[in-house]
Design an enzyme around this catalytic site. Structure first.
Site, PDB file in Angstrom:
ATOM      1  N   LYS A   1      -3.382  -2.067 -17.577  1.00 31.33           N
ATOM      2  CA  LYS A   1      -2.617  -3.076 -18.297  1.00 31.33           C
ATOM      3  C   LYS A   1      -1.928  -3.976 -17.273  1.00 31.33           C
ATOM      4  O   LYS A   1      -0.972  -3.580 -16.627  1.00 31.33           O
ATOM      5  CB  LYS A   1      -1.553  -2.461 -19.212  1.00 31.33           C
ATOM      6  CG  LYS A   1      -1.010  -3.525 -20.193  1.00 31.33           C
ATOM      7  CD  LYS A   1       0.376  -3.238 -20.697  1.00 31.33           C
ATOM      8  CE  LYS A   1       1.459  -3.604 -19.757  1.00 31.33           C
ATOM      9  NZ  LYS A   1       1.588  -5.050 -19.442  1.00 31.33           N
TER      10      LYS A   1
ATOM     11  N   GLU B   1       5.236   2.393  -7.153  1.00 30.47           N
ATOM     12  CA  GLU B   1       5.635   1.435  -6.112  1.00 30.47           C
ATOM     13  C   GLU B   1       6.628   0.496  -6.770  1.00 30.47           C
ATOM     14  O   GLU B   1       6.260  -0.294  -7.650  1.00 30.47           O
ATOM     15  CB  GLU B   1       4.405   0.705  -5.583  1.00 30.47           C
ATOM     16  CG  GLU B   1       3.465   1.694  -4.896  1.00 30.47           C
ATOM     17  CD  GLU B   1       2.199   1.098  -4.330  1.00 30.47           C
ATOM     18  OE1 GLU B   1       1.818   0.000  -4.754  1.00 30.47           O
ATOM     19  OE2 GLU B   1       1.595   1.747  -3.472  1.00 30.47           O
TER      20      GLU B   1
ATOM     21  N   CYS C   1       7.408  -7.735  -3.217  1.00 34.78           N
ATOM     22  CA  CYS C   1       8.328  -6.586  -3.121  1.00 34.78           C
ATOM     23  C   CYS C   1       8.772  -6.351  -1.691  1.00 34.78           C
ATOM     24  O   CYS C   1       9.828  -5.783  -1.464  1.00 34.78           O
ATOM     25  CB  CYS C   1       7.635  -5.341  -3.665  1.00 34.78           C
ATOM     26  SG  CYS C   1       6.062  -5.032  -2.843  1.00 34.78           S
TER      27      CYS C   1
ATOM     28  N   GLU D   1      18.337  -6.249  -6.196  1.00 31.74           N
ATOM     29  CA  GLU D   1      17.109  -7.000  -5.932  1.00 31.74           C
ATOM     30  C   GLU D   1      17.121  -8.288  -6.756  1.00 31.74           C
ATOM     31  O   GLU D   1      17.288  -8.245  -7.976  1.00 31.74           O
ATOM     32  CB  GLU D   1      15.889  -6.156  -6.304  1.00 31.74           C
ATOM     33  CG  GLU D   1      14.572  -6.882  -6.026  1.00 31.74           C
ATOM     34  CD  GLU D   1      13.336  -6.109  -6.509  1.00 31.74           C
ATOM     35  OE1 GLU D   1      13.315  -5.666  -7.660  1.00 31.74           O
ATOM     36  OE2 GLU D   1      12.388  -5.978  -5.707  1.00 31.74           O
TER      37      GLU D   1
HETATM   38  P1  NAD Z   1       8.188  -5.054 -14.432  1.00 32.91           P
HETATM   39  O1  NAD Z   1       8.629  -3.658 -14.125  1.00 32.91           O
HETATM   40  O2  NAD Z   1       9.004  -5.880 -15.331  1.00 32.91           O
HETATM   41  O3  NAD Z   1       6.721  -5.033 -15.071  1.00 32.91           O
HETATM   42  C1  NAD Z   1       5.624  -4.422 -14.413  1.00 32.91           C
HETATM   43  C2  NAD Z   1       4.613  -3.960 -15.444  1.00 32.91           C
HETATM   44  O4  NAD Z   1       5.199  -2.928 -16.237  1.00 32.91           O
HETATM   45  C3  NAD Z   1       4.164  -5.046 -16.423  1.00 32.91           C
HETATM   46  O5  NAD Z   1       2.791  -4.876 -16.665  1.00 32.91           O
HETATM   47  C4  NAD Z   1       4.984  -4.734 -17.660  1.00 32.91           C
HETATM   48  O6  NAD Z   1       4.392  -5.172 -18.856  1.00 32.91           O
HETATM   49  C5  NAD Z   1       5.039  -3.228 -17.612  1.00 32.91           C
HETATM   50  N1  NAD Z   1       6.167  -2.615 -18.325  1.00 32.91           N
HETATM   51  C6  NAD Z   1       7.408  -3.117 -18.519  1.00 32.91           C
HETATM   52  N2  NAD Z   1       8.162  -2.245 -19.212  1.00 32.91           N
HETATM   53  C7  NAD Z   1       7.385  -1.164 -19.468  1.00 32.91           C
HETATM   54  C8  NAD Z   1       7.582   0.066 -20.157  1.00 32.91           C
HETATM   55  N3  NAD Z   1       8.755   0.372 -20.701  1.00 32.91           N
HETATM   56  N4  NAD Z   1       6.555   0.943 -20.232  1.00 32.91           N
HETATM   57  C9  NAD Z   1       5.355   0.659 -19.661  1.00 32.91           C
HETATM   58  N5  NAD Z   1       5.104  -0.497 -19.005  1.00 32.91           N
HETATM   59  C10 NAD Z   1       6.108  -1.404 -18.914  1.00 32.91           C
HETATM   60  O7  NAD Z   1       7.990  -5.740 -12.998  1.00 32.91           O
HETATM   61  P2  NAD Z   1       7.587  -7.274 -12.729  1.00 32.91           P
HETATM   62  O8  NAD Z   1       8.745  -8.132 -13.082  1.00 32.91           O
HETATM   63  O9  NAD Z   1       6.264  -7.547 -13.302  1.00 32.91           O
HETATM   64  O10 NAD Z   1       7.405  -7.243 -11.140  1.00 32.91           O
HETATM   65  C11 NAD Z   1       8.439  -7.402 -10.236  1.00 32.91           C
HETATM   66  C12 NAD Z   1       8.964  -6.070  -9.748  1.00 32.91           C
HETATM   67  O11 NAD Z   1       7.902  -5.312  -9.165  1.00 32.91           O
HETATM   68  C13 NAD Z   1      10.002  -6.177  -8.638  1.00 32.91           C
HETATM   69  O12 NAD Z   1      11.013  -5.215  -8.853  1.00 32.91           O
HETATM   70  C14 NAD Z   1       9.215  -5.844  -7.383  1.00 32.91           C
HETATM   71  O13 NAD Z   1       9.984  -5.369  -6.296  1.00 32.91           O
HETATM   72  C15 NAD Z   1       8.279  -4.808  -7.886  1.00 32.91           C
HETATM   73  N6  NAD Z   1       7.109  -4.702  -7.042  1.00 32.91           N
HETATM   74  C16 NAD Z   1       6.955  -3.609  -6.241  1.00 32.91           C
HETATM   75  C17 NAD Z   1       5.850  -3.509  -5.388  1.00 32.91           C
HETATM   76  C18 NAD Z   1       5.654  -2.331  -4.478  1.00 32.91           C
HETATM   77  O14 NAD Z   1       4.556  -2.197  -3.942  1.00 32.91           O
HETATM   78  N7  NAD Z   1       6.650  -1.486  -4.267  1.00 32.91           N
HETATM   79  C19 NAD Z   1       4.899  -4.530  -5.382  1.00 32.91           C
HETATM   80  C20 NAD Z   1       5.088  -5.631  -6.221  1.00 32.91           C
HETATM   81  C21 NAD Z   1       6.183  -5.707  -7.046  1.00 32.91           C
END
Ligand code: NAD
Length: 478
Positions: free
Chosen positions: A179, A255, A289, A382
């Site tokens: 997803k 991650e 990230c 963040e």
């Molecule tokens: P997010 O957590 O809002 O969403 C990520 C994914 O999770 C999306 O597909 C979203 O639809 C899904 N999601 C959201 N709530 C959910 C739930 N309750 N249950 C299941 N799935 C759910 O993150 P974002 O805004 O898309 O991305 C930015 C964040 O990602 C930042 O915090 C960034 O640091 C982190 N990030 C981390 C890495 C890493 O490798 N550590 C890499 C890229 C981004």
């Protein structure tokens, strides 16, 4: 390319549709189908069925061949992938063409390489051993895939981070239900087309679109038919997924977010440190990230560093927007908060005006702040935008205390010309990855992940294959 689900080898778009907006100018790019619980159930069932078919019996070599076909398929449609990624994220096309799409191809090739030619190393060990007085026994272990793997990915590097998990999950012999972020569904749909064209058996890779909380993401991560979850996104989302997965004790690889420090020592090559920090804080408008949001500079070079970084930030052009109006508003709320908390705004701090279509997009200015205490929310939380706070330090121990005083621990950068100092400092930083005199230099075989609130487990190379499979010990009495 229209966003569609891909379930059991069929494209479909059932479920209510929501609009997909272009971050670069706010126009509508199309609509995305929101997967219902039924679509998710079908996808998990299709993945399970695929494991009972030829994919479940495929050799490591056959899987490697399949991954190579997918890599070639992405390469063949390179420009289409670049256009889609640039449109969905608003990132400069050049960034998508030099990072996102080549790395997606690289992910499939790297895991095919790991399997092809040396399956014995990845998959078996043999130890003649003792059997508690019952004579000699031969123990060996084989690595077995986990089963149905849910892959949930974010919007910032949509194709790169999706394939970073899909490729090793398939390499290890699993079936996948992915997803992608609701903000960036297009390259995932293109990937499903490539996988279909590559001839992978139906149900080996399934794709469902939709939101997270209370929607497709939650249906998938709480599903009893899912054997493992690989997730990249915010730390708070990771916590919600863990709660949801707890009922079925589903293993997770996470991650998550970061608040990454850079340490600039007075003996550093200051030109390199300034340019490196421009990259590490402002690449993809800070929406990676691994980006630096806290910069600590040794006092003798602090003033000069701030002045030079501020000048470079003010001179930046050609940068991309925030992913959405909502995320732009969040970043701008931190710019306001920083002022309320007493920050000096050295550069940026607002929204740019272009006088063209971009004024309908979600842009914020690259921003450099100073003068905040370490307790300020702007320094602790963040932000995920093009912003860093710069503070002075005196000596190595103080630098490490500042770097480590964070709930996060994803990545850090150390700038110094003193080799001994680099070796002393790097292992003491509480982070999964420490770069010395560089940033975001990545070898796909090295361990990648975070400590503290930045993640659980490591991915990359054999670390990924270890997560996506588990050893089964076979014991034969001799
Ligand atoms: P997010 O957590 O809002 O969403 C990520 C994914 O999770 C999306 O597909 C979203 O639809 C899904 N999601 C959201 N709530 C959910 C739930 N309750 N249950 C299941 N799935 C759910 O993150 P974002 O805004 O898309 O991305 C930015 C964040 O990602 C930042 O915090 C960034 O640091 C982190 N990030 C981390 C890495 C890493 O490798 N550590 C890499 C890229 C981004």
């Amino acid at each position: 390319m229209k966003a569609e689900h891909y379930v059991g080898g069929m494209f479909r778009s059932d479920g209510p549709a929501f609009p997909l907006l272009a971050p670069a100018d706010g126009t509508e790019l199309g609509t995305v189908p929101e997967a219902t619980r039924e679509v998710v159930d079908d996808a998990v069932a299709a993945a399970r069925a695929a494991l009972a078919g030829p994919w479940g019996r495929a050799s490591a070599e056959e899987r490697a061949v399949a991954l190579r076909r997918v890599a070639d398929g992405v390469q063949a449609r390179f420009e289409e992938f670049v256009d889609a990624e640039a449109a969905d994220t608003g990132k400069p096309r050049e960034l998508a063409a030099t990072v996102d799409v080549p790395r997606a191809v690289g992910n499939f090739r790297a895991y095919a390489d790991l399997l092809y030619g040396r399956p014995e190393r990845a998959y078996t060990t043999q130890i003649p051993g003792w059997s508690g007085g019952a004579g000699q026994a031969l123990n060996y272990s084989v690595r077995r895939p986990l089963g149905v793997v849910a892959v949930i990915s974010p919007w910032n590097l949509p194709l790169l981070l999706l394939t970073w998990k899909v490729a090793p999950a398939l390499a290890a012999g699993n079936a996948v239900v992915a997803k992608p972020s609701e903000e960036t569904p297009t390259t995932a749909t293109l990937l499903a087309h490539v996988i279909a064209e590559a001839g992978l058996p139906d149900g080996v890779f399934n794709l469902v679109h939709g939101h997270g909380a209370g929607a497709a993401g939650e249906f998938l991560t709480g599903h009893p038919g899912v054997d493992a979850i690989a997730f990249t996104g915010e730390s708070a989302t990771g916590a919600a997924i863990m709660r949801n997965a707890a009922d079925h004790v589903t293993p997770v690889s996470f991650e998550l977010g970061g608040k990454n420090p850079a340490l600039v020592f007075a003996d550093a090559d200051l030109d390199a440190a300034v340019e490196g920090t421009v990259r590490s804080s402002f690449t993809h408008s800070g929406q990676i990230c691994l980006c630096t949001e806290r910069v600590y500079v040794e006092r003798p070079v602090y003033e000069e560093f701030v002045e030079r970084l501020g000048a470079r930030a003010r001179a930046l052009t050609g940068y991309g927007p925030m992913i959405s109006a909502e995320h732009r508003d969040k970043v701008l709320s931190y710019y306001r908060l920083a002022r309320e908390e007493g920050a000096t705004v050295v550069a940026g701090g607002g929204t740019p005006e272009f006088g063209d279509a971009r004024d309908g997009g979600y842009y914020v200015e690259p921003t450099v702040l100073t003068g905040l205490p370490e307790t300020a929310r702007t320094v602790r939380e963040e932000i995920f935008g093009p912003v860093c706070h710069v503070a002075p330090f005196d000596g190595e121990d103080a630098a490490l205390r500042l770097a480590n005083d964070s709930p996060y621990g994803l990545a850090a950068t150390v700038w110094t010309r003193d080799v001994s100092r680099a070796h002393r400092v790097a292992p003491r930083v509480e982070a999964g990855i420490v770069w010395v005199n560089c940033w975001n230099l990545r070898d796909l075989r090295t361990p990648f992940g975070g400590v503290k609130a930045s993640g659980i487990g490591r991915e990359g190379g054999e670390y990924s294959l270890d997560f996506f499979s588990e050893p089964v010990n076979v014991c034969i009495q001799i």
